[in-house]
Design a protein around this motif. Structure first.
Motif, short mmCIF file in Angstrom:
data_model
loop_
_atom_site.label_atom_id
_atom_site.label_comp_id
_atom_site.label_asym_id
_atom_site.label_seq_id
_atom_site.Cartn_x
_atom_site.Cartn_y
_atom_site.Cartn_z
N ALA A 138 3.09 -13.04 13.88
CA ALA A 138 3.12 -11.57 13.74
C ALA A 138 4.54 -11.11 13.43
N ARG A 139 5.32 -10.86 14.45
CA ARG A 139 6.73 -10.51 14.26
C ARG A 139 7.52 -11.17 15.39
N GLY A 140 8.69 -11.69 15.02
CA GLY A 140 9.48 -12.46 15.98
C GLY A 140 9.83 -11.69 17.23
N LYS A 196 -2.68 -10.30 -4.43
CA LYS A 196 -3.54 -9.25 -3.85
C LYS A 196 -2.70 -8.16 -3.18
N MET A 197 -1.65 -8.58 -2.48
CA MET A 197 -0.79 -7.60 -1.80
C MET A 197 -0.10 -6.68 -2.81
N GLU A 198 0.42 -7.30 -3.88
CA GLU A 198 1.09 -6.50 -4.91
C GLU A 198 0.11 -5.53 -5.58
N PRO A 204 -5.26 -7.51 2.39
CA PRO A 204 -4.92 -8.70 1.59
C PRO A 204 -4.25 -9.83 2.39
N VAL A 205 -3.60 -9.52 3.51
CA VAL A 205 -2.82 -10.56 4.20
C VAL A 205 -3.66 -11.35 5.22
N THR A 206 -4.85 -10.84 5.53
CA THR A 206 -5.57 -11.35 6.70
C THR A 206 -5.87 -12.85 6.63
N ASN A 244 3.94 -3.38 0.36
CA ASN A 244 2.93 -4.36 -0.08
C ASN A 244 2.47 -5.32 1.02
N GLY A 245 2.92 -5.08 2.28
CA GLY A 245 2.49 -5.97 3.36
C GLY A 245 1.72 -5.22 4.44
N ALA A 246 1.31 -6.00 5.45
CA ALA A 246 0.55 -5.39 6.55
C ALA A 246 1.48 -4.83 7.62
N GLY A 247 2.59 -5.50 7.84
CA GLY A 247 3.52 -5.08 8.89
C GLY A 247 4.55 -4.12 8.29
N TYR A 248 4.63 -2.93 8.83
CA TYR A 248 5.56 -1.95 8.24
C TYR A 248 6.57 -1.48 9.29
N PRO A 295 9.21 -20.93 7.70
CA PRO A 295 10.05 -19.75 7.41
C PRO A 295 9.27 -18.53 6.89
N HIS A 296 8.57 -17.84 7.77
CA HIS A 296 7.82 -16.62 7.43
C HIS A 296 7.01 -16.81 6.14
N LEU A 297 6.04 -17.71 6.24
CA LEU A 297 5.21 -18.07 5.07
C LEU A 297 3.80 -17.53 5.17
N GLY A 298 3.52 -16.69 6.17
CA GLY A 298 2.15 -16.24 6.42
C GLY A 298 1.38 -15.85 5.17
N THR A 299 2.02 -15.13 4.29
CA THR A 299 1.32 -14.64 3.10
C THR A 299 1.84 -15.31 1.82
N HIS A 300 2.55 -16.41 2.00
CA HIS A 300 3.29 -16.99 0.88
C HIS A 300 2.42 -17.87 0.00
O1 LIG Z 1 4.67 -10.45 7.13
C1 LIG Z 1 3.86 -10.08 6.33
C2 LIG Z 1 3.18 -8.79 6.33
O2 LIG Z 1 3.49 -7.98 7.22
O3 LIG Z 1 2.34 -8.54 5.47
#
Ligand SMILES: O=CC(=O)O
Length: 338
Positions: A243-245, A302-304, A110-112, A85-89, A290-295
């Protein structure tokens, strides 16, 4: 009566309840009950052995761990789809999945907006040195000794990775008078670049007053920014990462921040979440969330809904909306179960 195809949810749907209800007419949906990775490996041979689709969220890693080669090797032959359900896989080994005939979908669009919004918050907050002021105010000192920040007008913003989110960050940075340069594997067509200049990686490091990271995490981008790259940046640079740590060597960044080479950082993501380098935790010039980008309620809904739409199409044998690019390159027109 034939039974409905089974979709196993790694974490319950929390926001897109209508879409979840609607899915019940075409699939038997259930939330995984396994409490550990080992228990899941046992359950997938037992009660889940005919599941066709897994719906997953990033948070599911806390129980199941990464969907790596080992995890994929435990999945039964019936399992043909993983709908993330996210952009980063980066938590999913899409090549191991493809080798087992499993299609992986993700949810890029959805995450943009939400991620770009948070990026601007971190960018402006770090540039203005807002974080140190929070504790001053709360300790009753108001703004005593609070360092001066900087204005964005006329500064150069270097966007590393000008994909959907990078471009949305550029659009949001424009009204603040930031001049944007970017680096990608390849320059974008002019309309997508939207006035940002394409520069080499080294130029981006050397010319930017603020650097914002928007590349996906892969073996190639792990520690793309380390001590060597930080040494090439302008002294007093501001670094932002939503993005990613692991794209940044967190220890090297913490040292450079302590030494003052980096003026401030604005971070949403960390190398070993939920662990954060102690030096970053102690340094007030680190604006950390704390990793709230899409929170947000709207974005998570939308992601779900997007991931469930892919799952629905999978069980109905329809074209999937968003197969991960690595798999699309191999086979065009990937369709569903039937
Ligand atoms: O971290 C959030 C995502 O990858 O959608």
């Amino acid at each position: 009566m034939t039974s409905l195809p089974r979709i196993l949810f790694f974490n319950p749907v929390r926001h897109a309840h209508q879409a979840y209800e609607a899915l019940q007419s075409v699939a038997a949906c259930e939330v995984v009950t396994s409490a550990s990775r080992a228990e899941f490996f046992s359950d997938i041979r037992g009660k889940y052995n005919d599941v066709q689709v897994i719906y997953r969220t990033s948070a599911s890693g806390a129980v199941a761990g990464n969907f790596d080669e080992e995890f994929i090797s435990h999945l039964p032959p019936s399992l043909k789809y993983i709908c993330h359900n996210g952009a980063g896989y980066d938590q999913i080994d899409v090549h191991a999945a493809a080798a087992r005939g499993i299609s992986v979908t993700y949810a890029p669009d959805p995450v943009t907006a939400a991620t770009a919004d948070l990026t601007l918050f971190l960018l402006l907050g770090a540039l203005r040195q807002l974080n140190p002021s929070f504790s001053k105010l709360r300790s009753g000192q108001f703004k005593k000794g609070v360092a001066f920040g900087h204005d964005p007008q006329g500064k150069t913003l270097g966007i590393l990775g000008m994909g959907r989110i990078g471009r949305a960050v550029k659009a949001r940075a424009d009204p603040f008078g930031l001049k944007t340069v970017y680096h990608n594997r390849n320059p974008l067509p002019n309309d997508l670049g939207a006035g940002a200049s394409y520069v080499s990686f080294d130029q981006l490091l050397a010319e930017s007053d603020i650097i914002s990271v928007h590349v996906p995490l892969s073996a190639k981008t792990k520690h793309l920014i380390g001590a060597k790259e930080i040494a090439k940046m302008k002294p007093g640079v501001v670094l932002v990462n939503t993005a990613r740590g692991a794209i940044i060597d967190e220890a090297a960044m913490a040292v450079a921040l302590d030494e003052g080479r980096i003026a401030a950082v604005g971070l949403d993501v960390y190398e070993q979440e939920p662990f954060i380098d102690e030096r970053l935790m102690k340094n007030e010039r680190a604006l950390l969330v704390p990793h709230l980008g899409t929170h947000t309620t709207e974005t998570l809904a939308k992601m779900e809904a997007h991931a469930m739409e892919n799952a629905k199409r999978a069980v109905l044998g329809q074209d999937l909306l968003t197969v991960v690019p690595e798999q699309l390159a191999r086979s065009n027109g990937v369709t569903g179960v039937h």
